[in-house]
Scaffold this active site. Structure first.
Site, PDB file in Angstrom:
ATOM      1  CG  HIS A   3      -2.182  -0.863   0.884  1.00 20.45           C
ATOM      2  ND1 HIS A   3      -1.864  -2.468   1.220  1.00 20.45           N
ATOM      3  CD2 HIS A   3      -3.572  -0.701   0.858  1.00 20.45           C
ATOM      4  CE1 HIS A   3      -3.090  -2.906   0.837  1.00 20.45           C
ATOM      5  NE2 HIS A   3      -3.969  -2.020   0.842  1.00 20.45           N
ATOM      6  N   PRO A   4       0.351   2.272  -0.874  1.00 16.53           N
ATOM      7  CG  PRO A   4      -0.889   3.839  -2.059  1.00 16.53           C
ATOM      8  CD  PRO A   4      -0.784   2.491  -1.765  1.00 16.53           C
ATOM      9  CD  GLU A  59      -9.376   3.035  -2.171  1.00 18.64           C
ATOM     10  OE1 GLU A  59      -9.901   2.149  -2.718  1.00 18.64           O
ATOM     11  OE2 GLU A  59      -7.969   3.001  -1.779  1.00 18.64           O
ATOM     12  CD  GLN A  60      -3.438   8.357  -0.631  1.00 17.05           C
ATOM     13  OE1 GLN A  60      -2.951   9.443  -0.329  1.00 17.05           O
ATOM     14  NE2 GLN A  60      -2.793   7.417  -1.113  1.00 17.05           N
ATOM     15  CG  PHE A 100      -0.996   4.750   9.414  1.00 22.32           C
ATOM     16  CD1 PHE A 100      -1.344   4.244  10.745  1.00 22.32           C
ATOM     17  CD2 PHE A 100      -1.980   5.487   8.657  1.00 22.32           C
ATOM     18  CE1 PHE A 100      -2.608   4.628  11.274  1.00 22.32           C
ATOM     19  CE2 PHE A 100      -3.102   5.959   9.294  1.00 22.32           C
ATOM     20  CZ  PHE A 100      -3.304   5.614  10.366  1.00 22.32           C
ATOM     21  CB  VAL A 101      -2.845   0.248   5.887  1.00 25.05           C
ATOM     22  CG1 VAL A 101      -3.784  -0.110   4.786  1.00 25.05           C
ATOM     23  CG2 VAL A 101      -1.572  -0.033   5.187  1.00 25.05           C
ATOM     24  CB  SER A 146      -4.384   4.350  -4.039  1.00 22.89           C
ATOM     25  OG  SER A 146      -3.953   4.786  -2.961  1.00 22.89           O
ATOM     26  CB  CYS A 199     -10.678   1.919   5.340  1.00 24.53           C
ATOM     27  SG  CYS A 199     -11.992   2.261   4.080  1.00 24.53           S
TER      28      CYS A 199
END
Ligand SMILES: NC(=O)N[C@H]1NC(=O)NC1=O
Length: 201
Positions: free
Chosen positions: A93-94, A113-114, A145-146, A110, A148
């Site tokens: 994950h970025p 989402e961001q 750090f992931v 992504s 949602c």
């Protein structure tokens, strides 16, 4: 012209909605169940970021009853991976508001989402703060750090970074994977028709 992975997935989405609709119409579970392996990977290959193996592993479980079952099978596969595999999923994950976002190199999923979390409108100071906390987190745990992003606005993300860094590595691996499953479920709901199915986990 070579299609991007996402464009290619959209073409398949159209194909499986019988070319009759707009890009917003999603795929019926019956059409999912008819997909050959290559189409399945085109469409579902990034429901877990950069981990098409997770989609590849569950194709064998067709026919799926509904989108929830697709998600359950993916979650089962993830849970059965050794710890190193689950850490690898997190590493795929970025960072939120990270270098890739700055360079415009995020996957389309992504990026959306961001943006939904409001990370596209941060001040330079906020970006610097998040990047510094992300770096501290990564140094401490060895994975990013992931969270949602679609279920958390920037304040909740900053708060999460501040509090979760105090957790044990085991707790953070579990928490990060739980967030990956939420991200995956929302990505699946973007793809598969889900009338009457709860859109929160
Ligand atoms: N680091 C991180 O949480 N990345 C992600 N979260 C999310 O919702 N999409 C991502 O790529």
């Amino acid at each position: 012209m070579k299609l991007s992975a996402t464009s290619s997935r959209l073409v398949h989405k159209l194909k499986f909605t019988e070319m009759d609709s707009s890009l917003t119409k999603s795929v019926h579970i019956n059409n999912v169940n008819e997909m050959d392996y290559e189409s399945f990977i085109e469409v579902f290959g990034n429901v877990i970021e950069h981990c098409s193996l997770c989609a590849a592993a569950v194709w064998r479980y067709r026919p799926f009853k509904d989108v929830r079952q697709v998600h359950e099978e993916i979650c089962k596969f993830v849970d059965e991976l050794p710890e190193a595999g689950r850490e690898g999923i997190l590493r795929s994950h970025p960072d939120l508001a990270g270098r890739l976002a700055g360079l415009g190199l995020l996957t389309d999923e992504s990026k959306r989402e961001q943006a939904a979390a409001g990370l596209g409108h941060l001040t330079p100071e906020e970006i610097a703060r998040i990047q510094e906390m992300n770096a501290q987190y990564r140094k401490q745990f060895g994975f990013p750090f992931v969270i949602c992003a679609r279920q958390n606005k920037k304040e909740a993300i900053l708060e999460g970074l501040k509090t979760r860094i105090k957790n044990s590595p085991q707790a953070e691996l579990a928490k990060g994977i739980a967030e990956v499953k939420k991200i995956c479920y929302l990505r699946l709901l973007d793809i598969v028709e889900h009338e009457g199915i709860e859109s929160r986990l």
